[in-house]
Motif scaffolding. Sequence first.
Motif, PDB file in Angstrom:
ATOM      1  N   VAL A   1       0.845  -1.189   0.000  1.00 49.53           N
ATOM      2  CA  VAL A   1       0.000   0.000   0.000  1.00 49.53           C
ATOM      3  C   VAL A   1       0.873   1.230   0.000  1.00 49.53           C
ATOM      4  O   VAL A   1       1.775   1.364   0.837  1.00 49.53           O
ATOM      5  CB  VAL A   1      -0.918   0.012   1.246  1.00 49.53           C
ATOM      6  N   GLU A   2       0.639   2.109  -0.916  1.00 50.43           N
ATOM      7  CA  GLU A   2       1.425   3.338  -0.988  1.00 50.43           C
ATOM      8  C   GLU A   2       1.088   4.226   0.206  1.00 50.43           C
ATOM      9  O   GLU A   2      -0.068   4.332   0.624  1.00 50.43           O
ATOM     10  CB  GLU A   2       1.090   4.094  -2.278  1.00 50.43           C
ATOM     11  N   PRO A   3       2.102   4.905   0.792  1.00 50.70           N
ATOM     12  CA  PRO A   3       1.846   5.763   1.948  1.00 50.70           C
ATOM     13  C   PRO A   3       0.884   6.895   1.648  1.00 50.70           C
ATOM     14  O   PRO A   3       0.264   7.437   2.539  1.00 50.70           O
ATOM     15  CB  PRO A   3       3.241   6.312   2.300  1.00 50.70           C
ATOM     16  N   THR A   4       0.781   7.260   0.361  1.00 50.24           N
ATOM     17  CA  THR A   4      -0.072   8.390  -0.001  1.00 50.24           C
ATOM     18  C   THR A   4      -1.492   7.973  -0.332  1.00 50.24           C
ATOM     19  O   THR A   4      -2.253   8.749  -0.891  1.00 50.24           O
ATOM     20  CB  THR A   4       0.529   9.124  -1.215  1.00 50.24           C
ATOM     21  N   LEU A   5      -1.839   6.731   0.034  1.00 48.36           N
ATOM     22  CA  LEU A   5      -3.177   6.227  -0.276  1.00 48.36           C
ATOM     23  C   LEU A   5      -4.249   7.181   0.238  1.00 48.36           C
ATOM     24  O   LEU A   5      -4.220   7.620   1.380  1.00 48.36           O
ATOM     25  CB  LEU A   5      -3.375   4.848   0.377  1.00 48.36           C
ATOM     26  N   ASN A   6      -5.195   7.502  -0.598  1.00 51.10           N
ATOM     27  CA  ASN A   6      -6.307   8.374  -0.224  1.00 51.10           C
ATOM     28  C   ASN A   6      -7.444   7.520   0.312  1.00 51.10           C
ATOM     29  O   ASN A   6      -8.143   6.862  -0.447  1.00 51.10           O
ATOM     30  CB  ASN A   6      -6.765   9.186  -1.438  1.00 51.10           C
ATOM     31  N   LEU A   7      -7.637   7.518   1.603  1.00 46.23           N
ATOM     32  CA  LEU A   7      -8.656   6.662   2.212  1.00 46.23           C
ATOM     33  C   LEU A   7     -10.041   7.192   1.896  1.00 46.23           C
ATOM     34  O   LEU A   7     -10.276   8.395   1.850  1.00 46.23           O
ATOM     35  CB  LEU A   7      -8.459   6.603   3.732  1.00 46.23           C
ATOM     36  N   SER A   8     -10.981   6.255   1.718  1.00 43.40           N
ATOM     37  CA  SER A   8     -12.349   6.647   1.378  1.00 43.40           C
ATOM     38  C   SER A   8     -13.166   7.010   2.604  1.00 43.40           C
ATOM     39  O   SER A   8     -14.274   7.497   2.500  1.00 43.40           O
ATOM     40  CB  SER A   8     -13.047   5.497   0.627  1.00 43.40           C
ATOM     41  N   ALA A   9     -12.630   6.734   3.780  1.00 37.64           N
ATOM     42  CA  ALA A   9     -13.331   7.065   5.017  1.00 37.64           C
ATOM     43  C   ALA A   9     -12.306   7.460   6.056  1.00 37.64           C
ATOM     44  O   ALA A   9     -11.125   7.180   5.915  1.00 37.64           O
ATOM     45  CB  ALA A   9     -14.153   5.864   5.498  1.00 37.64           C
ATOM     46  N   SER A  10     -12.747   8.158   7.096  1.00 41.17           N
ATOM     47  CA  SER A  10     -11.817   8.512   8.159  1.00 41.17           C
ATOM     48  C   SER A  10     -11.258   7.238   8.765  1.00 41.17           C
ATOM     49  O   SER A  10     -11.923   6.206   8.806  1.00 41.17           O
ATOM     50  CB  SER A  10     -12.536   9.336   9.224  1.00 41.17           C
ATOM     51  N   ALA A  11     -10.021   7.292   9.252  1.00 44.00           N
ATOM     52  CA  ALA A  11      -9.349   6.097   9.751  1.00 44.00           C
ATOM     53  C   ALA A  11     -10.130   5.380  10.846  1.00 44.00           C
ATOM     54  O   ALA A  11     -10.343   4.162  10.756  1.00 44.00           O
ATOM     55  CB  ALA A  11      -7.943   6.454  10.219  1.00 44.00           C
ATOM     56  N   PRO A  12     -10.579   6.080  11.908  1.00 46.66           N
ATOM     57  CA  PRO A  12     -11.323   5.363  12.957  1.00 46.66           C
ATOM     58  C   PRO A  12     -12.583   4.683  12.428  1.00 46.66           C
ATOM     59  O   PRO A  12     -12.877   3.544  12.773  1.00 46.66           O
ATOM     60  CB  PRO A  12     -11.654   6.468  13.963  1.00 46.66           C
ATOM     61  N   ASP A  13     -13.334   5.384  11.572  1.00 51.14           N
ATOM     62  CA  ASP A  13     -14.560   4.820  11.018  1.00 51.14           C
ATOM     63  C   ASP A  13     -14.256   3.610  10.142  1.00 51.14           C
ATOM     64  O   ASP A  13     -14.938   2.586  10.214  1.00 51.14           O
ATOM     65  CB  ASP A  13     -15.308   5.881  10.218  1.00 51.14           C
ATOM     66  N   ALA A  14     -13.226   3.719   9.322  1.00 49.92           N
ATOM     67  CA  ALA A  14     -12.870   2.616   8.435  1.00 49.92           C
ATOM     68  C   ALA A  14     -12.440   1.390   9.233  1.00 49.92           C
ATOM     69  O   ALA A  14     -12.839   0.257   8.935  1.00 49.92           O
ATOM     70  CB  ALA A  14     -11.756   3.048   7.482  1.00 49.92           C
ATOM     71  N   VAL A  15     -11.621   1.611  10.251  1.00 50.34           N
ATOM     72  CA  VAL A  15     -11.153   0.494  11.071  1.00 50.34           C
ATOM     73  C   VAL A  15     -12.324  -0.200  11.755  1.00 50.34           C
ATOM     74  O   VAL A  15     -12.404  -1.438  11.784  1.00 50.34           O
ATOM     75  CB  VAL A  15     -10.126   0.984  12.115  1.00 50.34           C
ATOM     76  N   GLU A  16     -13.239   0.573  12.312  1.00 47.59           N
ATOM     77  CA  GLU A  16     -14.407  -0.019  12.980  1.00 47.59           C
ATOM     78  C   GLU A  16     -15.247  -0.835  12.002  1.00 47.59           C
ATOM     79  O   GLU A  16     -15.719  -1.933  12.339  1.00 47.59           O
ATOM     80  CB  GLU A  16     -15.259   1.085  13.611  1.00 47.59           C
ATOM     81  N   ARG A  17     -15.446  -0.326  10.806  1.00 48.38           N
ATOM     82  CA  ARG A  17     -16.246  -1.054   9.803  1.00 48.38           C
ATOM     83  C   ARG A  17     -15.533  -2.316   9.348  1.00 48.38           C
ATOM     84  O   ARG A  17     -16.164  -3.375   9.156  1.00 48.38           O
ATOM     85  CB  ARG A  17     -16.533  -0.125   8.626  1.00 48.38           C
ATOM     86  N   ILE A  18     -14.224  -2.226   9.172  1.00 53.39           N
ATOM     87  CA  ILE A  18     -13.453  -3.400   8.759  1.00 53.39           C
ATOM     88  C   ILE A  18     -13.501  -4.469   9.843  1.00 53.39           C
ATOM     89  O   ILE A  18     -13.719  -5.658   9.559  1.00 53.39           O
ATOM     90  CB  ILE A  18     -11.997  -3.010   8.438  1.00 53.39           C
ATOM     91  N   LEU A  19     -13.295  -4.068  11.090  1.00 54.08           N
ATOM     92  CA  LEU A  19     -13.326  -5.033  12.195  1.00 54.08           C
ATOM     93  C   LEU A  19     -14.701  -5.672  12.337  1.00 54.08           C
ATOM     94  O   LEU A  19     -14.814  -6.886  12.569  1.00 54.08           O
ATOM     95  CB  LEU A  19     -12.924  -4.351  13.506  1.00 54.08           C
TER      96      LEU A  19
END
Length: 212
Positions: free
Chosen positions: A4-22
Amino acid sequence: MPLVEPTLNLSASAPDAVERILAAAKDLFAESGFNAVSMNAIAERAGVSKANVFHHFKSKNALYLEVLKTACHESGSQIDQLGSGSGTLVERLRAFSQLHLTNILQDEKISRLIQRDLLENGPQRGKEFAEQVFGQNFASLVAILRTGQKKGELRKGIDPAMLATLLIGADVFFFQSREVLRHFPDVHFTDKPESYSTMLMDILLCGILPKP
């Protein structure tokens, strides 16, 4: 493994994305087991890209372990309460026993997932689970019981690790076997986990021999 490139543009805020992934991973792992679940399926269920999943978790195994650690968070809180709550150690042990069993029964899918994985992959998973998932909670429980011994609240000579194993193991056995136990004519507590915990703690605290 995808990079994953460090400059990846996430589609959601990090906390929200992590919670949804988990949350997505927890449901899918519980439904199908570790081996049958792909990172693509997790990403689709979470509503994020596969690259987004790998941005937060370096591998499926890392995500799996994080799901289990998150599921064990409640047990950790209960152990903290056992160590620092009000009342005598005996009173707190009785409360902990009921809360621990309730936690196992309420998170049934994850409980079954853990047990299935250990039965099928124990030699591979055992060390990993001990070091990264359950070890700290177990060590904390043992330390609380050892402190109780030093204060004279528990009988000396008992191995605190053995007592911790009995406390946890009895609840796991109830979870595993209650659908069989309910068909034994002498068993009347399969639908009463509170009663089971009370009787369990009475036996552990008082023993089975008559008082002299």
